[in-house]
Scaffold this active site. Structure first.
Site, PDB file in Angstrom:
ATOM      1  N   LYS A 141      12.878  -5.692   0.722  1.00 50.73           N
ATOM      2  CA  LYS A 141      14.038  -6.194   1.444  1.00 50.73           C
ATOM      3  C   LYS A 141      13.605  -7.202   2.484  1.00 50.73           C
ATOM      4  O   LYS A 141      12.449  -7.147   2.939  1.00 50.73           O
ATOM      5  CB  LYS A 141      14.822  -5.030   2.056  1.00 50.73           C
ATOM      6  N   ARG A 170       0.840  -1.206   0.000  1.00 50.67           N
ATOM      7  CA  ARG A 170       0.000   0.000   0.000  1.00 50.67           C
ATOM      8  C   ARG A 170       0.873   1.252   0.000  1.00 50.67           C
ATOM      9  O   ARG A 170       0.568   2.238  -0.680  1.00 50.67           O
ATOM     10  CB  ARG A 170      -0.953   0.013   1.198  1.00 50.67           C
ATOM     11  N   ARG A 171       1.946   1.226   0.772  1.00 55.80           N
ATOM     12  CA  ARG A 171       2.840   2.396   0.784  1.00 55.80           C
ATOM     13  C   ARG A 171       3.517   2.580  -0.559  1.00 55.80           C
ATOM     14  O   ARG A 171       3.742   3.708  -1.008  1.00 55.80           O
ATOM     15  CB  ARG A 171       3.882   2.261   1.902  1.00 55.80           C
ATOM     16  N   ASP A 226      13.647  -8.888   9.255  1.00 53.57           N
ATOM     17  CA  ASP A 226      12.527  -7.954   9.160  1.00 53.57           C
ATOM     18  C   ASP A 226      12.870  -6.559   9.677  1.00 53.57           C
ATOM     19  O   ASP A 226      12.548  -5.566   9.035  1.00 53.57           O
ATOM     20  CB  ASP A 226      11.317  -8.498   9.909  1.00 53.57           C
ATOM     21  N   TYR A 261       0.332 -15.185 -10.386  1.00 58.82           N
ATOM     22  CA  TYR A 261       1.461 -14.323 -10.685  1.00 58.82           C
ATOM     23  C   TYR A 261       1.874 -14.429 -12.149  1.00 58.82           C
ATOM     24  O   TYR A 261       2.251 -13.426 -12.780  1.00 58.82           O
ATOM     25  CB  TYR A 261       2.663 -14.674  -9.798  1.00 58.82           C
TER      26      TYR A 261
END
Length: 328
Positions: free
Chosen positions: A98, A18-19, A179, A59
């Site tokens: 990442k 979303r970002r 993460d 995909y």
């Protein structure tokens, strides 16, 4: 002459995607064109929210669409390797969240494949492109704080104890280093411009087999980076660079900050606010688009060697802490 609109496709439209999509709103000649999600309802809702022309359930359907100019990948780390590989073989330029892969060996294989097929590949280490971190680099290049002696940073938030969640799931390449800590490592590498000569790590491995805390020293020979990343507590979540003439501080949250401070021993502090155009993801997207249009295979602002350096450091940290992913 108006430039042709650049059509992005997104694989796995979750929270971080979303970002990315929000960031495209700040790029005049870019748009979200297609979305691929294994959850049909989610894919269609995401496409509607951001005005994408189409959504796919598979995909490979997105990769077969000739109108897709590049693909942004946002699925769990475990699946990055196979998804990037499919994109490269389909001839689609890739911007992947990442860490690029779970380990350096996977990354090296994909880079060799991208070179063989002449396809652009870039890790979405978005913080490197932010105005704040570009300002940090300018100050360092101007030798404003003198010789770098010490880096100190932290990235820690407590998480719910849901052992099926991605963050705690070893089969999905969970763990705090991949993460959270990837930012501490990657931005240490960005600041120092070289790889550490020695890595010293201590950590806590939880009941699911993933690292829940890592405390690390990266020795750069004359300077060290000390950082902690953790699922167990809050920390200051800032990044400080100490030199022999002063310091640079990127306050919380350092990976997503629009503020930066320069403190020199003989002057008043200089405090800058550098707001984003949109979500902050637009800077890396613009760089990827520019490289793709120029026919480049990698970005000079975040080269394959930069990504590999980060991956190799994380490989060493995980080995010292005692985390081993069963699928590798």
């Amino acid at each position: 002459m108006q430039r042709k609109t650049f059509n992005w496709g997104i694989i796995a439209p979750g929270r971080i995607a979303r970002r990315f999509a929000e960031g495209l709103s700040a790029i005049e000649d870019a748009k979200l064109y297609a979305v691929a999600s294994s959850n049909e309802q989610r894919g269609k809702a995401f496409a509607k929210d951001f005005g994408a022309a189409t959504s796919y359930l598979r995909y490979d359907e997105l990769l077969a669409d000739p109108k897709v100019d590049a693909v942004y990948i946002a699925n769990p780390h475990r699946f990055h390797y196979e998804t990037i590989r499919a994109c490269i073989l389909a001839g689609k330029p890739v911007l992947c969240e990442k860490p690029l892969t779970v380990n350096a060996a996977q990354a090296e294989q994909l880079m060799a494949l991208a070179e063989q097929h002449q396809v652009f590949l870039m890790e979405a280490m978005w913080s490197r492109y932010l105005p704040v971190w570009q300002q940090v680099k300018r100050w360092l290049n101007q030798n404003m704080i003198g010789d770098i002696k010490l880096l100190q940073s932290s990235f820690a938030f407590p998480i719910p104890r849901d052992e099926s969640d991605r963050l705690l799931n070893i089969d999905l390449a969970g763990g705090v280093l991949l993460d959270y800590g990837v930012y501490n490592v990657a931005l240490s590498q960005f600041v120092m411009g070289r790889h550490p000569s020695k890595v010293l790590a201590d950590g806590l491995v939880g009941p699911t087999g993933v690292d829940e805390r890592c405390s690390v020293i990266l020795n750069y020979g004359g300077a060290v980076s000390q950082f902690t990343c953790s699922f167990q507590s809050y920390t200051e979540n800032s990044f400080c660079i100490y030199g022999d003439k002063g310091k640079i501080v990127v306050p919380a949250y350092f990976w997503d900050s629009n503020k930066v401070e320069l403190h020199l021993f003989d002057k008043r502090p200089e405090l800058l606010e550098l707001p984003y155009l949109a979500s902050g993801f637009e800077y890396q997207s613009s760089e990827a688009m520019s490289c793709i249009r120029q026919g480049k295979l990698q970005s000079q602002l975040n080269t394959w060697q930069d990504t590999l350096g980060t991956q190799r450091v994380m490989d060493e940290i995980l080995a010292q802490v005692g985390v081993s992913y069963p699928f590798l």
